[in-house]
Write a protein that holds these residues in place. Structure first.
Motif, short mmCIF file in Angstrom:
data_model
loop_
_atom_site.label_atom_id
_atom_site.label_comp_id
_atom_site.label_asym_id
_atom_site.label_seq_id
_atom_site.Cartn_x
_atom_site.Cartn_y
_atom_site.Cartn_z
N ARG A 1 0.87 -1.18 0.00
CA ARG A 1 0.00 0.00 0.00
C ARG A 1 0.91 1.23 0.00
O ARG A 1 1.57 1.53 1.01
CB ARG A 1 -0.91 0.03 1.23
CG ARG A 1 -1.83 -1.17 1.35
CD ARG A 1 -2.87 -0.99 2.44
NE ARG A 1 -4.10 -0.41 1.89
CZ ARG A 1 -5.26 -0.36 2.56
NH1 ARG A 1 -5.33 -0.80 3.82
NH2 ARG A 1 -6.34 0.17 2.00
N HIS A 2 0.98 1.90 -1.15
CA HIS A 2 1.80 3.12 -1.29
C HIS A 2 3.25 2.85 -0.87
O HIS A 2 3.90 3.72 -0.30
CB HIS A 2 1.23 4.25 -0.43
CG HIS A 2 -0.25 4.44 -0.58
ND1 HIS A 2 -0.84 4.84 -1.75
CD2 HIS A 2 -1.27 4.27 0.32
CE1 HIS A 2 -2.15 4.91 -1.58
NE2 HIS A 2 -2.44 4.57 -0.35
N PHE B 1 3.67 2.95 -6.14
CA PHE B 1 3.13 3.69 -5.00
C PHE B 1 1.60 3.56 -4.87
O PHE B 1 0.97 4.33 -4.16
CB PHE B 1 3.50 5.17 -5.08
CG PHE B 1 4.93 5.45 -4.74
CD1 PHE B 1 5.36 5.55 -3.43
CD2 PHE B 1 5.87 5.60 -5.76
CE1 PHE B 1 6.68 5.80 -3.11
CE2 PHE B 1 7.20 5.85 -5.46
CZ PHE B 1 7.61 5.95 -4.14
N ASP C 1 -2.16 1.75 -3.90
CA ASP C 1 -2.77 0.96 -2.84
C ASP C 1 -3.28 -0.33 -3.48
O ASP C 1 -4.41 -0.40 -3.97
CB ASP C 1 -3.93 1.74 -2.19
CG ASP C 1 -4.52 1.03 -0.99
OD1 ASP C 1 -4.39 -0.21 -0.90
OD2 ASP C 1 -5.15 1.70 -0.15
N ARG D 1 5.63 12.61 -0.30
CA ARG D 1 4.40 11.84 -0.36
C ARG D 1 3.66 11.96 0.98
O ARG D 1 4.25 12.32 2.00
CB ARG D 1 4.66 10.37 -0.69
CG ARG D 1 5.46 10.19 -2.00
CD ARG D 1 5.36 8.77 -2.51
NE ARG D 1 4.01 8.46 -2.95
CZ ARG D 1 3.55 8.68 -4.19
NH1 ARG D 1 4.34 9.22 -5.11
NH2 ARG D 1 2.32 8.36 -4.52
N GLU E 1 1.07 9.42 1.93
CA GLU E 1 0.53 8.14 2.40
C GLU E 1 1.62 7.33 3.11
O GLU E 1 2.78 7.30 2.69
CB GLU E 1 -0.03 7.32 1.24
CG GLU E 1 -1.03 8.04 0.37
CD GLU E 1 -0.39 8.67 -0.85
OE1 GLU E 1 0.87 8.77 -0.89
OE2 GLU E 1 -1.13 9.06 -1.77
N ARG F 1 3.81 4.17 4.10
CA ARG F 1 4.30 2.99 3.37
C ARG F 1 3.90 1.75 4.15
O ARG F 1 4.32 1.57 5.30
CB ARG F 1 5.81 3.03 3.20
CG ARG F 1 6.34 4.23 2.48
CD ARG F 1 7.87 4.23 2.44
NE ARG F 1 8.40 3.22 1.54
CZ ARG F 1 9.20 2.22 1.90
NH1 ARG F 1 9.53 2.06 3.18
NH2 ARG F 1 9.65 1.37 1.02
#
Length: 266
Positions: A45-46, A53, A55, A82, A84, A86
């Motif tokens: 997810r990301h 990157f 989801d 970014r 979101e 990791r």
């Protein structure tokens, strides 16, 4: 008995043996199998460039029209530029209603490991499904992790399955705790097929890794009492991962029905 089709698959963050990240082809493979419950390991997810990157868990759940539960084994702050987090771990996609879910951190050194556990509703009953990915480094760590996962199934009144990439053969010493408490679905299945050629010495062994020339059976399904196994199949995942997926058709004991009383219609 209530039928449930389950697939477990280490998806290698959606990268096949051609080195390409391709979620649509992964979704097509899973859709063609038509499972009720899909248990995935190595889902991003990301996470990074290797999976663009995105989801992956959310995109797959939407493509397959399944309810999503995700359990992060790795959960880190966003990289520069970014927003979101990791994340990397296990996902469960279900067309059966998910009643509850929980994530359990597992003991051991090295890469963090976890177990994702969900209770799904069936017709008149329920089923616990636990998906995990054990250590690839040390048998001692796998032993403690297997014991921790087995201990999650503490209520024998509710049937359950324990699935995933266990990084050890089903007969390995470190998985002894699973053999004591569960049945090996591959061995229990009256009908079994895999990716070995018909005349191969490896035919019927359920080998799942590496996808190009499987040598080991590390992707497994373990079932509690109250579950029967109708069949088990190793599907061809070579275009989508470095593992093959394992499909099992389960039969879950439903609630006891009261006998019809005299005078009842029937």
């Amino acid at each position: 008995m209530v039928p449930v089709r389950l697939v477990t698959f280490n998806v290698h963050h959606g990268v096949g043996d051609d080195g390409r990240h391709d979620l649509p082809r992964l979704a097509r493979l899973l859709a063609d199998a038509d499972p009720d419950v899909i248990c995935l390991q190595e889902v991003d997810r990301h996470f990074g460039d290797r999976s663009d990157f995105v989801d992956q868990a959310l995109l797959l759940s939407r493509a397959l029209d399944r309810e999503l539960v995700f359990g992060a084994s790795i959960d880190e702050a966003p990289p520069a530029g970014r927003t979101e987090r990791r994340q990397y771990g296990n996902a469960l996609l279900s067309r059966l209603p998910v009643l509850t879910s929980e994530v359990h951190r597992l003991p051991g050194r090295g890469e963090p490991r976890s177990a994702l556990r969900a209770l799904v509703a069936l017709d008149g009953t329920a089923l616990w499904v636990t998906t995990t990915h054990l250590s690839s480094k040390a048998a001692a760590d796998r032993a403690t992790q297997a014991a921790a996962v087995a201990a999650l199934h503490a209520d024998p009144a509710v049937p359950g399955v324990l699935v995933g990439d266990l990084n050890a053969d089903a007969g390995a010493p470190e998985l002894g705790v699973l053999r004591e408490r569960f049945g090996d679905a591959w061995e229990l299945a009256p009908d079994r097929t895999d990716q070995a050629g018909r005349f191969s010495l490896r035919a019927g062994q359920g080998l799942t890794h590496p996808a190009r020339r499987p040598r080991v059976r590390i992707d497994q399904v373990w079932v509690s009492p109250g579950l029967a196994v109708a069949d088990a199949r190793v599907l061809d995942g070579s275009a989508t991962s470095d593992h093959h997926p394992l499909l099992v058709d389960l039969l879950v004991e439903g609630p006891a029905r009261r006998p019809a009383a005299r005078g009842d219609a029937g």
